[in-house]
Scaffold this motif. Structure first.
Motif, PDB file in Angstrom:
ATOM      1  N   ASP A  38       0.736  -1.166   0.006  1.00 58.18           N
ATOM      2  CA  ASP A  38       0.146  -0.060   0.223  1.00 58.18           C
ATOM      3  C   ASP A  38       0.952   1.362  -0.078  1.00 58.18           C
ATOM      4  O   ASP A  38       0.441   2.441  -0.718  1.00 58.18           O
ATOM      5  CB  ASP A  38      -1.041  -0.059   1.135  1.00 58.18           C
ATOM      6  N   SER A  39       1.852   1.461   0.749  1.00 54.85           N
ATOM      7  CA  SER A  39       2.708   2.338   0.977  1.00 54.85           C
ATOM      8  C   SER A  39       3.518   2.482  -0.329  1.00 54.85           C
ATOM      9  O   SER A  39       3.616   3.751  -0.814  1.00 54.85           O
ATOM     10  CB  SER A  39       3.588   2.337   2.125  1.00 54.85           C
ATOM     11  N   LEU A  40       4.056   1.702  -1.206  1.00 58.59           N
ATOM     12  CA  LEU A  40       4.468   1.861  -2.252  1.00 58.59           C
ATOM     13  C   LEU A  40       3.913   2.067  -3.408  1.00 58.59           C
ATOM     14  O   LEU A  40       4.184   2.685  -4.456  1.00 58.59           O
ATOM     15  CB  LEU A  40       5.113   0.398  -2.608  1.00 58.59           C
ATOM     16  N   GLY A  41       2.362   1.853  -3.308  1.00 59.83           N
ATOM     17  CA  GLY A  41       1.465   2.051  -4.432  1.00 59.83           C
ATOM     18  C   GLY A  41       0.999   3.392  -4.383  1.00 59.83           C
ATOM     19  O   GLY A  41       0.295   3.886  -5.280  1.00 59.83           O
ATOM     20  N   ASP A  42       1.449   4.317  -3.342  1.00 55.81           N
ATOM     21  CA  ASP A  42       0.976   5.751  -3.332  1.00 55.81           C
ATOM     22  C   ASP A  42       1.794   6.557  -4.153  1.00 55.81           C
ATOM     23  O   ASP A  42       1.467   7.924  -4.283  1.00 55.81           O
ATOM     24  CB  ASP A  42       1.102   6.174  -1.591  1.00 55.81           C
ATOM     25  N   HIS A  43       2.686   6.074  -5.046  1.00 52.67           N
ATOM     26  CA  HIS A  43       3.630   7.259  -5.809  1.00 52.67           C
ATOM     27  C   HIS A  43       2.975   7.302  -7.129  1.00 52.67           C
ATOM     28  O   HIS A  43       1.888   6.805  -7.386  1.00 52.67           O
ATOM     29  CB  HIS A  43       5.035   6.465  -5.927  1.00 52.67           C
ATOM     30  N   GLU A  44       3.444   8.414  -7.798  1.00 52.86           N
ATOM     31  CA  GLU A  44       2.790   8.742  -9.129  1.00 52.86           C
ATOM     32  C   GLU A  44       3.129   7.541  -9.938  1.00 52.86           C
ATOM     33  O   GLU A  44       2.288   7.687 -11.171  1.00 52.86           O
ATOM     34  CB  GLU A  44       3.500  10.164  -9.640  1.00 52.86           C
ATOM     35  N   HIS A  45       3.805   6.848 -10.118  1.00 52.24           N
ATOM     36  CA  HIS A  45       4.246   5.799 -11.282  1.00 52.24           C
ATOM     37  C   HIS A  45       3.009   5.044 -11.103  1.00 52.24           C
ATOM     38  O   HIS A  45       2.476   4.545 -10.211  1.00 52.24           O
ATOM     39  CB  HIS A  45       5.565   5.099 -11.195  1.00 52.24           C
ATOM     40  N   GLN A  46       2.704   4.211 -12.361  1.00 53.99           N
ATOM     41  CA  GLN A  46       1.536   3.254 -12.260  1.00 53.99           C
ATOM     42  C   GLN A  46       2.122   1.895 -12.099  1.00 53.99           C
ATOM     43  O   GLN A  46       1.918   0.849 -13.167  1.00 53.99           O
ATOM     44  CB  GLN A  46       0.862   3.360 -13.837  1.00 53.99           C
ATOM     45  N   GLN A  47       2.810   1.555 -11.138  1.00 54.79           N
ATOM     46  CA  GLN A  47       3.221   0.341 -11.049  1.00 54.79           C
ATOM     47  C   GLN A  47       2.124  -0.411 -10.291  1.00 54.79           C
ATOM     48  O   GLN A  47       1.582   0.018  -9.253  1.00 54.79           O
ATOM     49  CB  GLN A  47       4.511   0.214 -10.184  1.00 54.79           C
ATOM     50  N   LEU A  48       2.107  -1.965 -10.330  1.00 54.08           N
ATOM     51  CA  LEU A  48       1.161  -2.634  -9.457  1.00 54.08           C
ATOM     52  C   LEU A  48       2.109  -3.300  -8.435  1.00 54.08           C
ATOM     53  O   LEU A  48       3.288  -4.128  -8.737  1.00 54.08           O
ATOM     54  CB  LEU A  48       0.495  -3.543 -10.499  1.00 54.08           C
ATOM     55  N   TYR A  49       1.636  -3.069  -7.175  1.00 54.35           N
ATOM     56  CA  TYR A  49       2.165  -4.003  -6.006  1.00 54.35           C
ATOM     57  C   TYR A  49       1.084  -5.080  -5.575  1.00 54.35           C
ATOM     58  O   TYR A  49      -0.054  -4.687  -5.225  1.00 54.35           O
ATOM     59  CB  TYR A  49       2.464  -3.315  -5.168  1.00 54.35           C
ATOM     60  N   CYS A  50       1.350  -6.229  -5.555  1.00 52.37           N
ATOM     61  CA  CYS A  50       0.558  -7.257  -4.978  1.00 52.37           C
ATOM     62  C   CYS A  50       1.261  -8.223  -3.889  1.00 52.37           C
ATOM     63  O   CYS A  50       2.497  -8.157  -3.758  1.00 52.37           O
ATOM     64  CB  CYS A  50       0.015  -7.946  -6.181  1.00 52.37           C
ATOM     65  N   VAL A  51       0.455  -8.680  -3.074  1.00 50.53           N
ATOM     66  CA  VAL A  51       1.022  -9.535  -1.914  1.00 50.53           C
ATOM     67  C   VAL A  51       0.409 -11.051  -2.382  1.00 50.53           C
ATOM     68  O   VAL A  51      -0.705 -11.103  -2.936  1.00 50.53           O
ATOM     69  CB  VAL A  51       0.143  -9.136  -0.810  1.00 50.53           C
ATOM     70  N   GLU A  52       1.493 -12.171  -2.238  1.00 47.55           N
ATOM     71  CA  GLU A  52       1.370 -13.193  -2.589  1.00 47.55           C
ATOM     72  C   GLU A  52       2.105 -14.115  -1.383  1.00 47.55           C
ATOM     73  O   GLU A  52       3.124 -13.725  -0.978  1.00 47.55           O
ATOM     74  CB  GLU A  52       2.198 -13.629  -4.009  1.00 47.55           C
ATOM     75  N   ARG A  53       1.495 -15.320  -1.239  1.00 45.26           N
ATOM     76  CA  ARG A  53       1.966 -16.203  -0.304  1.00 45.26           C
ATOM     77  C   ARG A  53       3.216 -16.927  -1.126  1.00 45.26           C
ATOM     78  O   ARG A  53       2.864 -17.600  -1.928  1.00 45.26           O
ATOM     79  CB  ARG A  53       1.087 -16.955   0.179  1.00 45.26           C
ATOM     80  N   LEU A  54       4.275 -17.220  -0.306  1.00 53.03           N
ATOM     81  CA  LEU A  54       5.357 -18.069  -1.138  1.00 53.03           C
ATOM     82  C   LEU A  54       4.834 -19.609  -1.364  1.00 53.03           C
ATOM     83  O   LEU A  54       4.024 -19.957  -0.382  1.00 53.03           O
ATOM     84  CB  LEU A  54       6.543 -17.925  -0.239  1.00 53.03           C
ATOM     85  N   GLY A  55       5.174 -20.131  -2.645  1.00 51.60           N
ATOM     86  CA  GLY A  55       4.780 -21.294  -2.900  1.00 51.60           C
ATOM     87  C   GLY A  55       3.198 -21.402  -3.246  1.00 51.60           C
ATOM     88  O   GLY A  55       2.735 -22.575  -3.726  1.00 51.60           O
ATOM     89  N   ALA A  56       2.346 -20.511  -3.078  1.00 47.35           N
ATOM     90  CA  ALA A  56       0.972 -20.455  -3.573  1.00 47.35           C
ATOM     91  C   ALA A  56       0.731 -20.103  -5.326  1.00 47.35           C
ATOM     92  O   ALA A  56       1.993 -19.426  -5.725  1.00 47.35           O
ATOM     93  CB  ALA A  56       0.129 -19.543  -2.827  1.00 47.35           C
ATOM     94  N   ARG A  57       0.020 -20.670  -5.921  1.00 42.41           N
ATOM     95  CA  ARG A  57      -0.201 -20.232  -7.265  1.00 42.41           C
ATOM     96  C   ARG A  57      -0.706 -18.773  -7.413  1.00 42.41           C
ATOM     97  O   ARG A  57      -1.073 -18.351  -6.396  1.00 42.41           O
ATOM     98  CB  ARG A  57      -1.295 -21.432  -7.941  1.00 42.41           C
ATOM     99  N   LYS A  58      -0.402 -18.202  -8.445  1.00 41.00           N
ATOM    100  CA  LYS A  58      -0.838 -17.024  -8.771  1.00 41.00           C
ATOM    101  C   LYS A  58      -2.257 -16.598  -8.368  1.00 41.00           C
ATOM    102  O   LYS A  58      -3.030 -17.279  -8.885  1.00 41.00           O
ATOM    103  CB  LYS A  58      -0.534 -16.425 -10.309  1.00 41.00           C
ATOM    104  N   PRO A  59      -2.472 -15.756  -7.443  1.00 43.56           N
ATOM    105  CA  PRO A  59      -4.037 -15.527  -6.992  1.00 43.56           C
ATOM    106  C   PRO A  59      -4.756 -14.700  -8.140  1.00 43.56           C
ATOM    107  O   PRO A  59      -4.052 -13.951  -8.752  1.00 43.56           O
ATOM    108  CB  PRO A  59      -3.784 -14.772  -5.746  1.00 43.56           C
TER     109      PRO A  59
END
Length: 68
Positions: A38-59
Protein backbone atom coordinates in the motif's frame (compact mmCIF):
# COMPACT_ATOMS: atom_id res chain seq x y z
CA UNK A 1 10.33 -22.06 12.56
CA UNK A 2 12.07 -25.37 12.22
CA UNK A 3 15.79 -24.67 12.36
CA UNK A 4 15.93 -21.40 14.29
CA UNK A 5 15.33 -19.23 11.23
CA UNK A 6 12.31 -17.03 10.69
CA UNK A 7 9.89 -18.02 7.97
CA UNK A 8 8.90 -15.16 5.66
CA UNK A 9 6.15 -16.63 3.48
CA UNK A 10 4.51 -13.37 2.29
CA UNK A 11 5.91 -11.59 -0.75
CA UNK A 12 5.37 -8.14 -2.19
CA UNK A 13 5.65 -8.31 -5.97
CA UNK A 14 5.93 -5.34 -8.35
CA UNK A 15 4.63 -5.79 -11.87
CA UNK A 16 5.57 -3.23 -14.51
CA UNK A 17 3.72 -2.17 -17.65
CA UNK A 18 5.42 -4.93 -19.67
CA UNK A 19 4.29 -7.72 -17.32
CA UNK A 20 7.74 -8.18 -15.75
CA UNK A 21 7.50 -9.20 -12.09
CA UNK A 22 10.02 -8.39 -9.36
CA UNK A 23 10.07 -9.43 -5.72
CA UNK A 24 10.25 -6.30 -3.57
CA UNK A 25 10.39 -7.98 -0.16
CA UNK A 26 9.45 -10.93 2.06
CA UNK A 27 7.44 -10.63 5.26
CA UNK A 28 6.34 -12.77 8.19
CA UNK A 29 2.68 -11.71 8.02
CA UNK A 30 0.24 -10.79 5.29
CA UNK A 31 -0.56 -7.55 7.15
CA UNK A 32 3.10 -6.43 7.01
CA UNK A 33 3.31 -7.24 3.31
CA UNK A 34 0.03 -5.43 2.58
CA UNK A 35 1.16 -2.28 4.43
CA UNK A 36 4.32 -2.24 2.33
CA UNK A 37 2.43 -2.77 -0.93
CA UNK A 38 0.00 0.00 0.00
CA UNK A 39 2.77 2.46 0.86
CA UNK A 40 4.65 1.73 -2.38
CA UNK A 41 1.49 2.12 -4.43
CA UNK A 42 1.04 5.73 -3.29
CA UNK A 43 3.64 7.06 -5.74
CA UNK A 44 2.87 8.73 -9.05
CA UNK A 45 4.10 5.82 -11.19
CA UNK A 46 1.56 3.30 -12.41
CA UNK A 47 3.26 0.22 -10.97
CA UNK A 48 1.18 -2.65 -9.62
CA UNK A 49 2.16 -4.02 -6.20
CA UNK A 50 0.54 -7.23 -5.01
CA UNK A 51 0.85 -9.55 -2.03
CA UNK A 52 1.34 -13.27 -2.59
CA UNK A 53 2.08 -16.22 -0.34
CA UNK A 54 5.33 -18.03 -1.11
CA UNK A 55 4.63 -21.31 -2.90
CA UNK A 56 1.02 -20.45 -3.67
CA UNK A 57 -0.22 -20.34 -7.22
CA UNK A 58 -0.71 -16.86 -8.64
CA UNK A 59 -3.93 -15.53 -7.07
CA UNK A 60 -6.77 -14.02 -8.99
CA UNK A 61 -7.86 -10.40 -8.36
CA UNK A 62 -10.36 -11.50 -5.72
CA UNK A 63 -7.64 -13.30 -3.71
CA UNK A 64 -4.87 -10.73 -3.50
CA UNK A 65 -4.48 -7.20 -2.24
CA UNK A 66 -3.28 -4.78 -4.86
CA UNK A 67 -2.21 -1.17 -4.90
CA UNK A 68 -1.66 1.01 -7.95
Amino acid sequence: MNDGTTTLPWLVIREDDNGNRYRVGRFATRAEAQRTADSLGDHEHQQLYCVERLGARKPGPEQNGTAR
